[in-house]
Design a protein around this motif. Sequence first.
Motif, PDB file in Angstrom:
ATOM      1  N   LEU A 211     -26.244  28.031 -39.630  1.00  0.00           N
ATOM      2  CA  LEU A 211     -25.501  27.756 -38.137  1.00  0.00           C
ATOM      3  C   LEU A 211     -25.541  28.919 -37.312  1.00  0.00           C
ATOM      4  O   LEU A 211     -25.814  29.079 -36.229  1.00  0.00           O
ATOM      5  CB  LEU A 211     -24.459  27.011 -38.318  1.00  0.00           C
ATOM      6  CG  LEU A 211     -24.540  25.464 -38.756  1.00  0.00           C
ATOM      7  CD1 LEU A 211     -23.126  24.987 -38.936  1.00  0.00           C
ATOM      8  CD2 LEU A 211     -25.079  24.635 -37.861  1.00  0.00           C
ATOM      9  N   GLU A 215     -27.472  29.369 -33.772  1.00  0.00           N
ATOM     10  CA  GLU A 215     -26.846  29.781 -32.469  1.00  0.00           C
ATOM     11  C   GLU A 215     -27.402  31.040 -31.977  1.00  0.00           C
ATOM     12  O   GLU A 215     -27.750  31.299 -30.671  1.00  0.00           O
ATOM     13  CB  GLU A 215     -25.490  30.105 -32.632  1.00  0.00           C
ATOM     14  CG  GLU A 215     -24.802  30.322 -31.198  1.00  0.00           C
ATOM     15  CD  GLU A 215     -23.096  30.060 -31.198  1.00  0.00           C
ATOM     16  OE1 GLU A 215     -22.524  30.414 -30.208  1.00  0.00           O
ATOM     17  OE2 GLU A 215     -22.629  29.732 -32.372  1.00  0.00           O
ATOM     18  N   ALA A 245     -23.235  23.516 -30.991  1.00  0.00           N
ATOM     19  CA  ALA A 245     -22.202  22.420 -31.205  1.00  0.00           C
ATOM     20  C   ALA A 245     -22.656  20.949 -31.511  1.00  0.00           C
ATOM     21  O   ALA A 245     -22.569  20.268 -32.532  1.00  0.00           O
ATOM     22  CB  ALA A 245     -20.966  22.497 -30.204  1.00  0.00           C
ATOM     23  N   LYS A 248     -24.758  20.552 -34.732  1.00  0.00           N
ATOM     24  CA  LYS A 248     -23.844  21.005 -35.994  1.00  0.00           C
ATOM     25  C   LYS A 248     -24.318  20.073 -37.196  1.00  0.00           C
ATOM     26  O   LYS A 248     -24.847  20.548 -38.417  1.00  0.00           O
ATOM     27  CB  LYS A 248     -22.437  21.048 -35.748  1.00  0.00           C
ATOM     28  CG  LYS A 248     -21.640  21.401 -36.994  1.00  0.00           C
ATOM     29  CD  LYS A 248     -20.110  21.014 -36.780  1.00  0.00           C
ATOM     30  CE  LYS A 248     -19.722  19.886 -36.258  1.00  0.00           C
ATOM     31  NZ  LYS A 248     -19.536  19.000 -37.767  1.00  0.00           N
TER      32      LYS A 248
END
Length: 555
Positions: A211, A215, A245, A248
Amino acid sequence: MSDIEIARRAVKKPMKEVAGRLGIPEEALEPYGRDKAKLDGDYVKSLGTRPSGHLILVTAINPTKAGEGKTTTTIGLGDALARLGKKTAIALREPSLGPCFGQKGGATGGGQAQIVPMAEINLHFTGDFHAITTAHNLLAAMLDNHIYWGNALGIDARRVFWPRVLDMNDRALRDTVVSLGGVANGFPRQARFDITTASEVMAILCLANDLEDLEQRLARIVVAETRDGKPVTAGDLKAAGAMAAVLKDAAKPNLVQTLENNPVLIHGGPFANIAHGCNSVIATRAALALGDYVVTEAGFGADLGAEKFLDIKCRQAGLKPELAVVVATVRALKLHGGADEKALAAEDVGAVERGLPNLLRHVENLGKFGLPVLVAINRFLTDTPAELELIEAKCAAAGAKAYLCEHWAKGGAGAEALARAAVATIEEGKAAFKPLYPDDLPLAGKIETIAREIYRASGVSIAGPAQRRLKALEAAGYGKLPVCIAKTQYSFAADPELRGAPTGHTLPIREVRLSAGAGFVVAMAGEIMSMPGLPRVPAAEQIRLTADGQVDGIF
């Protein structure tokens, strides 16, 4: 029975039992209904310290209307390895709604070599594609919103690169004008839609390590330029956090099972003709940590999916495949040999022989990456002994043994000979994987190398704007990125009508696009489109709900 009828009769095991075959604890599963699940992100991250299994790449000849069965063979080989007592994981891409409703149909295998639940996987599955579409279009909305509210970054509306996307074939959206309707709706500008599988967000999801990396890559996306040519990124627009987000849960690999209840990690779905065509790095690494043998596939023919798997995905992720399997069918080779598509059931040894150069070129090309190669002949009922013997003899003469596979009819039992050969070949330890070109070769040189070594083109013709774009990217520091050539899947050339193994053709590059977050440069060749259209008779016309609420018509 049809594929979907076979899938409906599948006797599925509980997901905790399927996961248990790879030692995945029940608490690491996030159930999506009864027969699909996601793997917990922290659990996946914890797998990074485990030793790596053996990686097998399944690829194919250039596709034809007759079909090759690459995904079917990947599943059949995985089932066969499991039958031999090998701890095996299969790693696949997720299907796109575009081809499902368009021409190709479903993408979950066929016959007795399928993954289930077939209809759910081919439709909405766990929502990953919708999340990717939403994250991509969120960035597009924030970009236009920034311009509307004063344009503090000084974005040149004529130099906006970021399109919108949709997981559907829709040629009417290839070229559009947005923000029509007056001052309240913004500044009108020309734009386009791509299919979600061509989105850079899709590529980023499939190439990110975790993750945090996801990003960071999202922040590096270049969406536009200012009037003085400076790049504007998603990070500049403060969009990367919200996009991450949204993604996710989509970043977690999905677990399903084959008809023989063997575990399959299915995650991500870029097309290989317009993108890099491989499932996610996260899923592949998880599979390698969990299984002793991992069977994965790359989209379309080896000139596209395999080359991009080896030159982009393996380069970025540090993966080292140990074997390549090239799938071919008698029927497809006949088409490459000029046979009438309406007469494929009749024996035609001559057409097979004329089509064999396509297969043999793919075999030779994969050897340039330091990989041993096996050939899987995906058998059809109409194949004759003379046709099959010719393929086996020609492959043997080229140094790649061919194995007759009947997994479509017999499941894993029909691919055991191929599985034994795969294990024996890997145990010989002859693989010496290497990318086709070095990082420091100029971008144009990388395009030329692929064109010459893989497509066997005599040269490359790069349009003036594309040449200038390549030089600008080199000057901006992107010269060490690999290239992703968007090209028709039907031929080694940019002309889809040049079947077989053409030589002497020129690869025309009309446009160059930067995918800074994904970490590659896209070169658009010939007439290839990043938004496909529906065929004259879309597959969607046959899809329906039955009286008892079952989905029917997916093939």
